[in-house]
Scaffold this motif. Structure first.
Motif, PDB file in Angstrom:
ATOM      1  N   UNK A 116       0.835  -1.208   0.000  1.00 11.09           N
ATOM      2  CA  UNK A 116       0.000   0.000   0.000  1.00 11.09           C
ATOM      3  C   UNK A 116       0.867   1.256   0.000  1.00 11.09           C
ATOM      4  N   UNK A 117       2.137   1.112   0.404  1.00 10.79           N
ATOM      5  CA  UNK A 117       3.021   2.273   0.554  1.00 10.79           C
ATOM      6  C   UNK A 117       4.174   2.163  -0.431  1.00 10.79           C
ATOM      7  N   UNK A 118       4.481   3.287  -1.128  1.00 15.72           N
ATOM      8  CA  UNK A 118       5.656   3.298  -2.003  1.00 15.72           C
ATOM      9  C   UNK A 118       6.846   3.736  -1.159  1.00 15.72           C
ATOM     10  N   UNK A 119       7.395   2.807  -0.365  1.00 13.63           N
ATOM     11  CA  UNK A 119       8.487   3.143   0.547  1.00 13.63           C
ATOM     12  C   UNK A 119       9.805   3.243  -0.214  1.00 13.63           C
ATOM     13  N   UNK A 120      10.646   4.211   0.214  1.00  8.22           N
ATOM     14  CA  UNK A 120      11.932   4.413  -0.465  1.00  8.22           C
ATOM     15  C   UNK A 120      12.952   3.366  -0.035  1.00  8.22           C
ATOM     16  N   UNK A 121      12.755   2.754   1.116  1.00 10.30           N
ATOM     17  CA  UNK A 121      13.708   1.764   1.625  1.00 10.30           C
ATOM     18  C   UNK A 121      12.929   0.521   2.033  1.00 10.30           C
ATOM     19  N   UNK A 122      13.559  -0.645   1.884  1.00 10.26           N
ATOM     20  CA  UNK A 122      12.933  -1.881   2.341  1.00 10.26           C
ATOM     21  C   UNK A 122      12.867  -1.922   3.860  1.00 10.26           C
ATOM     22  N   UNK A 123      14.039  -1.677   4.502  1.00 12.31           N
ATOM     23  CA  UNK A 123      14.084  -1.832   5.953  1.00 12.31           C
ATOM     24  C   UNK A 123      13.882  -0.488   6.645  1.00 12.31           C
ATOM     25  N   UNK A 124      13.686  -0.549   7.957  1.00 13.24           N
ATOM     26  CA  UNK A 124      13.403   0.638   8.765  1.00 13.24           C
ATOM     27  C   UNK A 124      14.528   1.662   8.589  1.00 13.24           C
ATOM     28  N   UNK A 125      14.150   2.942   8.346  1.00 13.92           N
ATOM     29  CA  UNK A 125      15.160   3.982   8.125  1.00 13.92           C
ATOM     30  C   UNK A 125      15.564   4.645   9.430  1.00 13.92           C
ATOM     31  N   UNK A 126      14.611   4.799  10.342  1.00 12.06           N
ATOM     32  CA  UNK A 126      14.895   5.421  11.644  1.00 12.06           C
ATOM     33  C   UNK A 126      13.919   4.862  12.663  1.00 12.06           C
ATOM     34  N   UNK A 127      14.348   4.836  13.929  1.00 15.86           N
ATOM     35  CA  UNK A 127      13.467   4.374  15.009  1.00 15.86           C
ATOM     36  C   UNK A 127      13.528   5.376  16.148  1.00 15.86           C
ATOM     37  N   UNK A 128      12.356   5.839  16.605  1.00 14.21           N
ATOM     38  CA  UNK A 128      12.286   6.851  17.669  1.00 14.21           C
ATOM     39  C   UNK A 128      11.606   6.263  18.891  1.00 14.21           C
ATOM     40  N   UNK A 129      12.194   6.526  20.079  1.00 19.16           N
ATOM     41  CA  UNK A 129      11.568   6.100  21.334  1.00 19.16           C
ATOM     42  C   UNK A 129      10.446   7.054  21.690  1.00 19.16           C
ATOM     43  N   UNK A 130       9.267   6.513  21.971  1.00 20.19           N
ATOM     44  CA  UNK A 130       8.142   7.372  22.325  1.00 20.19           C
ATOM     45  C   UNK A 130       8.166   7.755  23.796  1.00 20.19           C
ATOM     46  N   UNK A 131       8.875   6.985  24.639  1.00 21.39           N
ATOM     47  CA  UNK A 131       8.907   7.349  26.067  1.00 21.39           C
ATOM     48  C   UNK A 131       9.840   8.526  26.312  1.00 21.39           C
ATOM     49  N   UNK A 132      10.923   8.638  25.537  1.00 22.16           N
ATOM     50  CA  UNK A 132      11.885   9.719  25.762  1.00 22.16           C
ATOM     51  C   UNK A 132      11.900  10.734  24.618  1.00 22.16           C
ATOM     52  N   UNK A 133      11.201  10.436  23.505  1.00 20.01           N
ATOM     53  CA  UNK A 133      11.224  11.333  22.353  1.00 20.01           C
ATOM     54  C   UNK A 133      12.593  11.421  21.710  1.00 20.01           C
TER      55      UNK A 133
END
Lengths: 210, 187
Positions: A116-133
């Motif tokens: 459904x998404x035309x993603x530019x990369x196959x794997x995760x590009x960045x990961x952000x912690x929601x508890x610490x931002x």
């Protein structure tokens, strides 16, 4: 002794190897199953992905994952977007089940977005912690983090109500070239989960310029 | 006909020699072995080209940041230590925590706090805090500081150091300062 006029295996073989063109044809025919085997043609087909529900804990090998929802936003406090791109984020609770830290944004083999998404990369590009931002960086063993996994994708003015996330199962595998070194390798098993569309988590939004 | 048999024999001999060499390489040549130096808190420990002196460790659920304390889903651990090298100026390649189950924890440098390894000189000691983030059960199971002074190369021998830690629990947020240069003889 065989009866006159019947074709014996010996006679057939003698006929097959009688001339060079026939020998070549025989050699090619004998090579076919070897080539198919070498290319993996005889192994069992990959099992179809198993469906899991959003909010259910799923053991993917490297991680215990509770997938929650997805969002689309170009206002995330992360670097790397190019013109015409937006962030597609997937909100999960993530626990590293292995014995070593995992740097999730380098060559991750677990998480893949659906078509459904035309993603530019196959794997995760960045990961952000929601508890610490903050950026996740290394996922330490045994700690459960609420995170947003981010992919860069073409702008999506009308995102679908549900997005498929595929989680590939991985196993802790010793290197074949060096004993004592291990990596998480993908297996054929995978899990599909349909994630509902939500708003981007406010903790990771870029602060507006004043 | 004789030439053909000779050729086949030579090919077989080449394959055999290759196989034997491979088996000898696997069985007889050492690869990736490490020497482990075991030390203790409160003493100077020499690990490869690094001299280390661990003072102790403190654990808290919070660590101070410019915008207020950050709270971990587990525990932050600050290891108070001093180190110098034995030869040239260098930063130790890797320092990690290992818990009682053998799980390894790296420094969470992505949080933008200080608490990562620093540069030290030959017999020039600096003291500071290394910050880690671990699950709460890792602290109760015992924690060991593991020091790998040089980049690991699979085919080369290396030296690592292990120093068991006494971890003190704190209610207040941990304060991670920057490293400081020590006077001669100080640790």
């Amino acid at each position: 002794m065989s009866d006159a006029g019947t074709i014996t295996a010996q006679a057939a073989l003698a006929w097959l190897v009688a001339t060079w063109p026939r020998r070549l044809v025989l050699a090619v025919l004998l090579l076919v199953p070897v080539l198919v085997l070498a290319l993996g043609g005889f192994r069992a087909a990959d099992p179809p992905p198993r469906d899991v529900a959003a909010g259910m804990p799923t053991d993917t090998g490297a991680y215990l994952v509770v997938p929650h929802s997805y969002f689309v936003s170009d206002e995330i406090d992360a670097y790397g977007l190019e013109d015409g791109q937006t962030w597609v984020g997937v909100v999960v609770d993530l626990t590293n089940q292995g014995p070593e830290p995992i740097y999730l944004t380098f060559n991750d083999k677990t998480f893949r977005l659906g078509d459904e998404v035309a993603a530019a990369d196959d794997s995760v590009y960045e990961a952000m912690r929601l508890d610490l931002g903050a950026r996740l960086g290394d996922a330490q063993p045994g700690l459960t983090y609420p995170v947003a996994l981010l992919w860069r994708a073409e702008a999506m003015p009308d995102p679908p109500a549900e997005l498929t996330l595929t989680m590939q199962r991985t196993v802790w595998t010793e290197w074949s070239i060096e004993a004592g070194y291990y990596t998480w390798n993908a297996t054929a098993d995978s899990y599909d989960v349909g994630l509902p569309l939500t708003e981007a988590p406010p903790q990771i939004l870029a602060e507006e310029d004043e | 006909m004789r030439a053909r048999w000779g050729l086949a024999a030579m090919a077989a001999a080449a394959v055999l020699a290759g196989g034997l060499a491979n088996a000898a390489d696997d069985a007889l040549l050492p690869s990736g072995w490490t020497t482990t130096v075991r030390g203790a808190e409160g003493e100077d420990v020499v690990v490869g080209n690094l001299q280390v002196h661990v003072h102790g460790a403190t654990a808290s659920t919070r660590v101070d940041d410019l915008d207020g304390p950050l709270t971990s889903p587990g525990l932050f651990v600050a290891v108070d230590l001093s180190y110098a090298t034995t030869d040239a100026w260098a930063t130790p390649e890797v320092i990690v925590l290992i818990d009682g189950d053998g799980r390894e924890y790296s420094d969470p440098s992505n949080l933008g706090l200080s608490g990562s390894t620093w540069l030290a000189g030959p017999d020039i000691w600096f003291r500071g805090d290394l910050l880690f983030e671990v699950p709460a059960d890792a602290v109760t199971s015992s924690l060991t500081l593991e020091i790998r002074p040089e980049t690991a190369v699979a085919v080369l021998p290396s030296t690592i150091g292990q120093i068991p830690l006494t971890v003190t629990r704190a209610e207040d947020p941990l304060e991670i300062g920057s490293d400081t240069l020590l006077a001669e003889g100080e640790r």
